[in-house]
Design an enzyme around this catalytic site. Structure first.
Site, PDB file in Angstrom:
ATOM      1  N   ASP A  10       0.866  -1.177   0.000  1.00 27.88           N
ATOM      2  CA  ASP A  10       0.000   0.000   0.000  1.00 27.88           C
ATOM      3  C   ASP A  10       0.902   1.226   0.000  1.00 27.88           C
ATOM      4  OD1 ASP A  10      -2.419   1.510   0.183  1.00 27.88           O
ATOM      5  OD2 ASP A  10      -2.064   1.774   2.321  1.00 27.88           O
ATOM      6  N   SER A  11       0.300   2.373  -0.201  1.00 30.69           N
ATOM      7  CA  SER A  11       1.084   3.606  -0.188  1.00 30.69           C
ATOM      8  C   SER A  11       1.564   3.975   1.212  1.00 30.69           C
ATOM      9  CB  SER A  11       0.250   4.763  -0.756  1.00 30.69           C
ATOM     10  OG  SER A  11      -0.916   4.959   0.028  1.00 30.69           O
ATOM     11  N   CYS A  73      -4.280  -1.263  -1.951  1.00 30.27           N
ATOM     12  CA  CYS A  73      -4.303   0.173  -2.223  1.00 30.27           C
ATOM     13  C   CYS A  73      -5.356   0.410  -3.294  1.00 30.27           C
ATOM     14  CB  CYS A  73      -2.936   0.636  -2.709  1.00 30.27           C
ATOM     15  SG  CYS A  73      -2.879   2.377  -3.229  1.00 30.27           S
ATOM     16  N   GLU A 152      -3.672   8.967   8.571  1.00 31.53           N
ATOM     17  CA  GLU A 152      -2.239   8.760   8.802  1.00 31.53           C
ATOM     18  C   GLU A 152      -1.738   9.580   9.989  1.00 31.53           C
ATOM     19  OE1 GLU A 152       0.366   7.112   6.995  1.00 31.53           O
ATOM     20  OE2 GLU A 152      -0.983   6.008   5.657  1.00 31.53           O
ATOM     21  N   CYS A 186     -10.909   2.723  -0.180  1.00 33.99           N
ATOM     22  CA  CYS A 186      -9.517   2.930   0.218  1.00 33.99           C
ATOM     23  C   CYS A 186      -9.308   2.163   1.512  1.00 33.99           C
ATOM     24  CB  CYS A 186      -9.236   4.416   0.429  1.00 33.99           C
ATOM     25  SG  CYS A 186      -7.603   4.786   1.124  1.00 33.99           S
ATOM     26  N   HIS A 188      -7.512   2.736   3.959  1.00 38.27           N
ATOM     27  CA  HIS A 188      -7.413   3.563   5.161  1.00 38.27           C
ATOM     28  C   HIS A 188      -8.786   3.754   5.820  1.00 38.27           C
ATOM     29  CE1 HIS A 188      -3.490   4.712   3.535  1.00 38.27           C
ATOM     30  NE2 HIS A 188      -3.228   5.356   4.654  1.00 38.27           N
TER      31      HIS A 188
END
Length: 271
Positions: A10-11, A73, A152, A186, A188
């Site tokens: 993932d990023s 991702c 994040e 996503c 996240h």
């Protein structure tokens, strides 16, 4: 039976939500996780840049000779999956098709919403997949560019006025469309499950891309007879492209458990 590892990338930290579900469902498997923390977020990048980054991520994970690669991702899954599958012989699974299948199974009124990064929404991948699976479904997508950096940075809990206000603003157009199912496109976004669920209300079913891709991987391993044996010495390894301290500190939130493994930094530009 196959003891080779499963590669996941993932990023940044978001793919750890998929890792959490994968680990619960496949406790005998070994996982190699790479978070491209030096270049997060991917969402606002051009398609050419995303493909360059994704190829490097894949090249790094292939050095471990994995049996499956998981693109945890949404941005890479929507923009680069087909190209990566053409360039590599091993199975590569993205989040789009598994998430769409679960959404179609959940919806009752045929009105499905999707939130994701700008790149994912711009790609149109979710609309194309849903309409291929069911031409009659109505799909409404909305970009949420600030959610990844908010997550994040730990802004993900109910009662946080900043994230609640932001989520309310992003979801307003989808609520107005009368959707009964919302895809979190996503990995996240499951960390915002309570905030998003509160805003959408109990009549809207949330679909996690991370959980959906874990189901797809489990099915692939079973169908291909590639599962690790129950006696396998499973373990997890974590790699990042930037400093390890913040990743280690925040990873427990995404994994929903303490991260006891050592996190290693690698130079992704070598790949």
């Amino acid at each position: 039976m196959n003891t080779r590892p499963i590669g996941v990338f993932d990023s940044g930290l978001g793919g750890l939500t998929a890792m959490h579900t994968l680990g619960k469902r496949l406790p005998n498997e070994t996982f190699i996780y790479f978070g491209d923390t030096a270049r997060v977020p991917y969402g606002g990048r051009s398609e050419a840049t995303l493909l360059k980054y994704a190829r490097q991520d894949v090249a790094f994970l292939k050095s471990f000779k994995p049996k499956v690669l998981v693109i945890a991702c949404g941005t890479v899954s929507t923009t680069c999956l087909e190209q990566l599958q053409q360039e590599n012989s091993l199975p590569i699974i993205g989040v789009v098709e598994p998430t769409c299948l679960q959404a179609l199974h959940a919806t009752k009124n045929g009105r499905i919403g999707m939130i994701a990064t700008q790149a994912s929404v711009r790609s149109g991948a979710y609309e194309r997949m849903l309409h291929r699976l069911d031409p009659d479904v109505d799909v409404f997508c909305h970009p949420c560019p600030l959610l990844v950096p908010m997550v994040e940075n730990g802004r993900m809990h109910r009662g946080d006025i900043v994230i609640e206000t932001l989520v309310k603003e992003y979801l307003a157009p989808l609520k107005a469309k009368g959707i009964d199912t919302l895809m979190l496109g996503c990995t996240h976004y499951p960390l915002l499950w309570d905030v998003i669920g509160k805003e959408m209300g109990p009549s809207v079913t949330l679909i996690s891309a991370g959980a959906a891709v874990a189901t797809a991987v489990e099915t692939l391993l079973e169908d291909s007879h590639m599962e690790a044996p129950q006696t396998s010495d499973s373990h997890r390894s974590f790699y990042v492209s930037d400093e390890v301290e913040s990743f280690t500190r925040n990873a427990s939130l995404f994994l929903q458990e303490d991260l006891h493994q050592v996190v290693r930094r690698i130079d992704i530009d070598q790949y």
